[in-house]
Design an enzyme around this catalytic site. Structure first.
Site, PDB file in Angstrom:
ATOM      1  N   ASP A 156      85.939 -47.618 -57.234  1.00  0.00           N
ATOM      2  CA  ASP A 156      87.223 -48.495 -57.748  1.00  0.00           C
ATOM      3  C   ASP A 156      86.974 -50.066 -57.641  1.00  0.00           C
ATOM      4  OD1 ASP A 156      89.898 -48.225 -58.695  1.00  0.00           O
ATOM      5  OD2 ASP A 156      90.112 -49.520 -57.004  1.00  0.00           O
ATOM      6  N   GLU A 240      85.373 -45.962 -63.420  1.00  0.00           N
ATOM      7  CA  GLU A 240      86.337 -45.686 -64.345  1.00  0.00           C
ATOM      8  C   GLU A 240      85.989 -46.410 -65.671  1.00  0.00           C
ATOM      9  OE1 GLU A 240      90.833 -46.424 -62.306  1.00  0.00           O
ATOM     10  OE2 GLU A 240      89.466 -48.166 -61.961  1.00  0.00           O
ATOM     11  N   ASP A 333      92.837 -48.556 -52.473  1.00  0.00           N
ATOM     12  CA  ASP A 333      91.639 -48.727 -53.380  1.00  0.00           C
ATOM     13  C   ASP A 333      90.841 -47.555 -52.823  1.00  0.00           C
ATOM     14  OD1 ASP A 333      92.659 -51.112 -54.609  1.00  0.00           O
ATOM     15  OD2 ASP A 333      91.551 -52.169 -52.665  1.00  0.00           O
TER      16      ASP A 333
END
Length: 373
Positions: A156, A240, A333
């Site tokens: 992340d 992502e 996170d």
């Protein structure tokens, strides 16, 4: 030579005769050298490669993979490429010093920062904004092999934490140190008082560029080491699928419709770019080819990695996540990184791949040479 090619194509309009290609431009270059002694004094290899680079840039633009080629400015993207390099054109003088033969220049020394692989056929000489010259030998490296255990990790990317791993580890990209920040602030104030076009202003800009170059070098070094480590320790790396270009777009708007929160958005953009989000994923895809999975970023920060409930109120602060359904609590996170890894597991299973395993998947309780002469 690049700017001449850009100007030639800038006057071309649809419906007219096709703009000259690389072969026609080389023929025109031969005629121009015969009529201009100053042009003939330069290396024809360098000039032809500039035309070839422009031709490739135009082809990339029409394939919609790159932007339109633009003018080159002084101090930006300066450099040239040399092809048809023979083994005798590069030699090592000592443990830290080597030499490369540059056409029309001769032997130029550089710092031997890494080994020059066999079979190198070209190299590029560039100059950065800090005034440093670099030589990079072109070679496509082999991708790194994974451990073969099926271990997967979610990554992340954030602003305060550069990269959070689903293993619970938090990684931060290095930046300028406190004394360097103070000096940078003094230089920026000095730059604001300097007269445009003066020698004093040029020296201040060069000093600022040297400080910025240190930050860039540290960030690149961190990205390389982090990507190498992840590629060697995990078989699947989940990230992502972020549209960074859209995320870092300016919010200032137009004169008729000015934007809101412009200063805050500018700070966010600097944080995103300063943490090397795009470079991190690009190098991961190059070092771990076929092992990087991009997942949908929606709700990764709001979903509980333990029970799967989506609750926008569960994130109590930037760093704290506490699920109101199952009372699971951890770093926000890290929780997002776990959700990213879970989504990657579903994506791999949907493609018919094996389930992600390995001890690293348990939920939680890191190429150019510098010319020296």
């Amino acid at each position: 030579m690049w700017n001449l090619a850009v100007e030639q194509h800038a006057h071309w309009q649809p419906g007219r005769k096709a703009a000259p290609g690389f072969t026609e431009q080389c023929r025109q270059l031969t005629q121009a050298q015969a009529a201009n002694p100053w042009l003939a004094a330069g290396s024809v290899t360098v000039q032809q490669q500039a035309l070839k680079d422009h031709s490739q840039a135009k082809a990339n633009f029409f394939r919609r993979t790159h932007r339109r080629p633009t003018w080159r400015r002084r101090g930006q993207n300066e450099g040239f490429r040399i092809v048809a390099v023979t083994p005798g054109d590069v030699r090592r003088l000592s443990r830290k010093v080597g030499e490369v033969k540059v056409p029309k220049v001769g032997w130029v020394r550089f710092r031997w920062s890494r080994a020059v692989a066999d079979g190198v056929k070209s190299y590029r000489v560039t100059r950065d904004r800090a005034g440093r010259w670099h030589v990079a030998f072109a070679l496509v490296p082999e991708p790194l092999a994974g451990p073969g255990t099926g271990a997967a990790v979610g990554v992340d990317r954030g602003v305060l934490v550069s990269a959070a791993l689903s293993t619970g580890e938090l990684l931060n990209a290095p930046t300028v140190r406190r004394p360097e920040k103070a000096r940078l602030l003094r230089l920026q104030r000095k730059l604001a008082r300097a007269q445009r076009g003066s020698n004093r202003r040029g020296k201040v800009k060069a000093a600022i560029a040297r400080l910025k170059a240190r930050e860039t070098d540290r960030r690149k070094d961190w990205v390389e080491k982090t990507c190498t480590r992840l590629a060697r320790e995990f078989d699947v790396i989940a990230v992502e699928d972020l549209k960074i270009a859209n995320m870092t777009r300016s919010a200032k708007g137009t004169q008729d419709a000015p934007g809101r929160g412009v200063r805050q958005k500018a700070g966010l953009n600097c944080g995103i770019l300063g943490n090397g989000w795009g470079k991190l994923v690009t190098r991961l895809e190059q070092k771990a080819q076929g092992r990087v999975v991009k997942v949908d970023p929606r709700f990764t920060s709001q979903r509980c990695s333990a029970c799967g409930v989506v609750d926008r109120e569960a994130r109590e602060s930037q760093a704290a996540f506490r699920c109101r359904s199952c009372a699971f609590a951890c770093n926000a996170d890290v929780n997002a990184a776990c959700n990213i890894r879970h989504a990657a597991g579903h994506a791999v299973a949907a493609r018919g791949g094996p389930p992600l395993g390995g001890p690293a998947n348990r939920e939680p309780q890191h190429d150019g040479h510098l010319l020296v002469g």
